[in-house]
Design an enzyme around this catalytic site. Sequence first.
Site, mmCIF file in Angstrom:
data_model
loop_
_atom_site.group_PDB
_atom_site.id
_atom_site.type_symbol
_atom_site.label_atom_id
_atom_site.label_comp_id
_atom_site.label_asym_id
_atom_site.label_seq_id
_atom_site.Cartn_x
_atom_site.Cartn_y
_atom_site.Cartn_z
ATOM 1 N N HIS A 24 1.392 -1.748 0.268
ATOM 2 C CA HIS A 24 0.222 0.177 0.202
ATOM 3 C C HIS A 24 0.396 1.275 0.047
ATOM 4 O O HIS A 24 1.164 1.886 -0.666
ATOM 5 C CB HIS A 24 -1.010 -0.446 1.009
ATOM 6 C CG HIS A 24 -1.912 0.963 1.412
ATOM 7 N ND1 HIS A 24 -2.184 1.338 0.306
ATOM 8 C CD2 HIS A 24 -3.292 1.334 2.032
ATOM 9 C CE1 HIS A 24 -3.364 2.488 0.871
ATOM 10 N NE2 HIS A 24 -3.821 2.237 1.721
ATOM 11 N N HIS A 48 -2.392 -2.162 -10.111
ATOM 12 C CA HIS A 48 -3.283 -1.605 -8.895
ATOM 13 C C HIS A 48 -4.414 -2.290 -8.600
ATOM 14 O O HIS A 48 -5.020 -2.471 -10.085
ATOM 15 C CB HIS A 48 -3.662 -0.211 -8.929
ATOM 16 C CG HIS A 48 -4.544 1.102 -8.267
ATOM 17 N ND1 HIS A 48 -5.496 0.987 -7.213
ATOM 18 C CD2 HIS A 48 -4.205 2.241 -7.711
ATOM 19 C CE1 HIS A 48 -5.668 1.308 -6.764
ATOM 20 N NE2 HIS A 48 -4.798 2.147 -6.732
ATOM 21 N N ASP A 79 2.212 5.632 -6.948
ATOM 22 C CA ASP A 79 3.705 6.210 -6.436
ATOM 23 C C ASP A 79 4.909 5.599 -6.745
ATOM 24 O O ASP A 79 6.491 5.629 -6.868
ATOM 25 C CB ASP A 79 3.473 4.628 -5.347
ATOM 26 C CG ASP A 79 3.154 4.712 -3.862
ATOM 27 O OD1 ASP A 79 3.310 5.708 -3.384
ATOM 28 O OD2 ASP A 79 2.327 4.040 -3.545
HETATM 29 N N1 ACO Z 1 4.676 -6.227 -10.741
HETATM 30 C C1 ACO Z 1 5.154 -7.018 -12.061
HETATM 31 N N2 ACO Z 1 3.234 -8.176 -12.040
HETATM 32 C C2 ACO Z 1 2.216 -7.694 -10.869
HETATM 33 C C3 ACO Z 1 2.317 -6.124 -10.332
HETATM 34 C C4 ACO Z 1 3.811 -5.792 -10.422
HETATM 35 N N3 ACO Z 1 4.217 -4.462 -9.435
HETATM 36 N N4 ACO Z 1 1.448 -6.260 -9.773
HETATM 37 C C5 ACO Z 1 0.986 -7.451 -10.314
HETATM 38 N N5 ACO Z 1 1.628 -8.315 -11.583
HETATM 39 C C6 ACO Z 1 0.200 -8.885 -11.552
HETATM 40 C C7 ACO Z 1 0.032 -10.568 -9.911
HETATM 41 O O1 ACO Z 1 1.467 -11.725 -10.024
HETATM 42 C C8 ACO Z 1 -0.614 -11.476 -11.353
HETATM 43 O O2 ACO Z 1 -0.328 -12.123 -12.109
HETATM 44 P P1 ACO Z 1 -0.867 -13.109 -12.376
HETATM 45 O O3 ACO Z 1 -2.622 -13.241 -12.592
HETATM 46 O O4 ACO Z 1 -0.080 -14.364 -13.523
HETATM 47 O O5 ACO Z 1 -1.308 -14.314 -11.123
HETATM 48 C C9 ACO Z 1 -1.837 -9.859 -11.294
HETATM 49 O O6 ACO Z 1 -0.652 -9.171 -11.855
HETATM 50 C C10 ACO Z 1 -3.028 -9.562 -10.812
HETATM 51 O O7 ACO Z 1 -1.940 -9.310 -9.386
HETATM 52 P P2 ACO Z 1 -2.886 -9.018 -8.278
HETATM 53 O O8 ACO Z 1 -1.947 -9.767 -6.730
HETATM 54 O O9 ACO Z 1 -4.107 -10.532 -8.283
HETATM 55 O O10 ACO Z 1 -3.849 -7.712 -8.236
HETATM 56 P P3 ACO Z 1 -4.418 -7.277 -6.750
HETATM 57 O O11 ACO Z 1 -5.287 -6.000 -6.951
HETATM 58 O O12 ACO Z 1 -4.639 -8.064 -5.964
HETATM 59 O O13 ACO Z 1 -3.454 -6.596 -6.217
HETATM 60 C C11 ACO Z 1 -1.729 -4.556 -5.821
HETATM 61 C C12 ACO Z 1 -2.734 -4.172 -6.867
HETATM 62 C C13 ACO Z 1 -1.488 -4.946 -4.543
HETATM 63 C C14 ACO Z 1 -1.444 -2.867 -5.735
HETATM 64 C C15 ACO Z 1 -0.046 -5.323 -6.865
HETATM 65 O O14 ACO Z 1 -1.198 -4.895 -8.294
HETATM 66 C C16 ACO Z 1 1.482 -4.750 -6.510
HETATM 67 O O15 ACO Z 1 1.600 -5.481 -5.716
HETATM 68 N N6 ACO Z 1 1.433 -3.777 -6.980
HETATM 69 C C17 ACO Z 1 3.114 -3.364 -6.153
HETATM 70 C C18 ACO Z 1 2.671 -2.964 -5.022
HETATM 71 C C19 ACO Z 1 2.932 -1.446 -5.533
HETATM 72 O O16 ACO Z 1 2.689 -0.949 -6.399
HETATM 73 N N7 ACO Z 1 1.526 -0.804 -4.492
HETATM 74 C C20 ACO Z 1 1.120 0.622 -4.129
HETATM 75 C C21 ACO Z 1 0.076 0.814 -4.843
HETATM 76 S S1 ACO Z 1 -1.261 2.187 -4.906
HETATM 77 C C22 ACO Z 1 -0.973 2.414 -3.338
HETATM 78 O O17 ACO Z 1 -1.735 1.478 -2.299
HETATM 79 C C23 ACO Z 1 -1.292 3.689 -3.341
#
Ligand code: ACO
Length: 380
Positions: free
Chosen positions: A221, A260, A313
């Site tokens: 987050h 996201h 971010d």
């Molecule tokens: N890098 C690479 N792959 C990613 C990323 C990433 N940053 N984010 C998602 N994916 C992929 C996952 O591996 C997954 O792949 P799969 O379907 O082949 O298994 C798919 O995309 C879906 O990902 P989920 O985790 O199911 O998506 P969710 O909506 O639950 O997660 C989250 C969203 C937590 C923000 C995620 O994108 C992530 O971990 N991002 C990196 C951390 C980040 O930047 N957080 C800040 C968010 S903005 C905020 O909170 C202000």
Amino acid sequence: MADQEVYRGLKGVTVDVTEASFIDGEAGKLLYRGYNIHDLAEHSTFEETTYLLWHGKLPTRRELEHFDSQLRVSRTLPPEILEIIRLIKSAHPMDVLRTAVSALAAFDPDVNDNSFEANIRKGIRLTAQFPTIVAAHARIREGKEPVPPNPNLGHAANFLYMLHGKEPDEVSARALDVDLILHAEHGSNASAFSVRVTASTLADMHAAIVAGIGTLKGPLHGGAAEAVMAMVKEIGKPENAEAYVKKALAEGKRIMGFGHRVYKTEDPRARHLRKLAKEMGERMGQPEWYQILTKVEEAMAPLREKGIYVNVDFYSGSVYYLLGIPEDLFVPIFAMSRISGWVTQVLEQWKDNVIIRPLLKYVGPMDLPYVPIDQRVEAA
Ligand code: ACO
């Protein structure tokens, strides 16, 4: 109960209605109280945006001046809070913020008054005091004395002043101001949801905000900006970016600052932070951070077909870095902004409260015989 549906992570579940922000994740659109984030980032200030979020309308000049003056006079911390900060100065700044806010409840004359008026007063005090806590801790841990707030400076400029001990130039103050506007409110994100859960039990504003701070700390987050800057430093040079991203993805790692829960296209807030990161980098004679970030963004292009784009971010960390802000203060700065949204969520939750209490589907064993303690055997 066997057919009980499970929505892990509450993905796609709508838990209530809101008038605070509208998010269209497909179109990449964000509105606060009906106003487009792009207009607010260009024309508003954090103070005005906070008024808008809490009162549901843009303030008149007189209303804004009154609100702003209340914020300015509320910045000073009770000496006991400074003592607490000194005692725990080696802790992570988010832990210090969480502890200081929790302790502030003991000094707040309205702590047990959950009326709208008292909540606005508490919201003003907390919003005004967050930057003082963060800046005081940053100085104390470096063996310096805290710099008292300067009532002649706006909210963002005063934070940089308290942190660095000198008045920031206008461009730096405005960069932080825009960043604070962009991070202020974002629907039912994880920390805002925590805030609502706590408020929904009719606990008080401080309890709800402490829950929000705790939730924001995590790298999935609020912690992403810090992780992005660590990654950029590790990459070192723009020409290393592509190989770094490919290797990380091949190892199943996530690239911080991408993806996201709601946005499946570019996060609209990223546009302004990208611009600020570029401008600040050129201005400070450090264009390399922006260059590395653009190369990472290019290398991540193949993931766009999965709806993974830059989030808020990705560029914000480099803006903070260029403002001379230590990396472990990136999340507290997010909190300094999001306090505005958290208070909004508390006000909204209490307008028509219902306790938030979802269910869990039980998948463990059933009806086990209770074995007396001296008959239990150690697992091998
Ligand atoms: N890098 C690479 N792959 C990613 C990323 C990433 N940053 N984010 C998602 N994916 C992929 C996952 O591996 C997954 O792949 P799969 O379907 O082949 O298994 C798919 O995309 C879906 O990902 P989920 O985790 O199911 O998506 P969710 O909506 O639950 O997660 C989250 C969203 C937590 C923000 C995620 O994108 C992530 O971990 N991002 C990196 C951390 C980040 O930047 N957080 C800040 C968010 S903005 C905020 O909170 C202000």
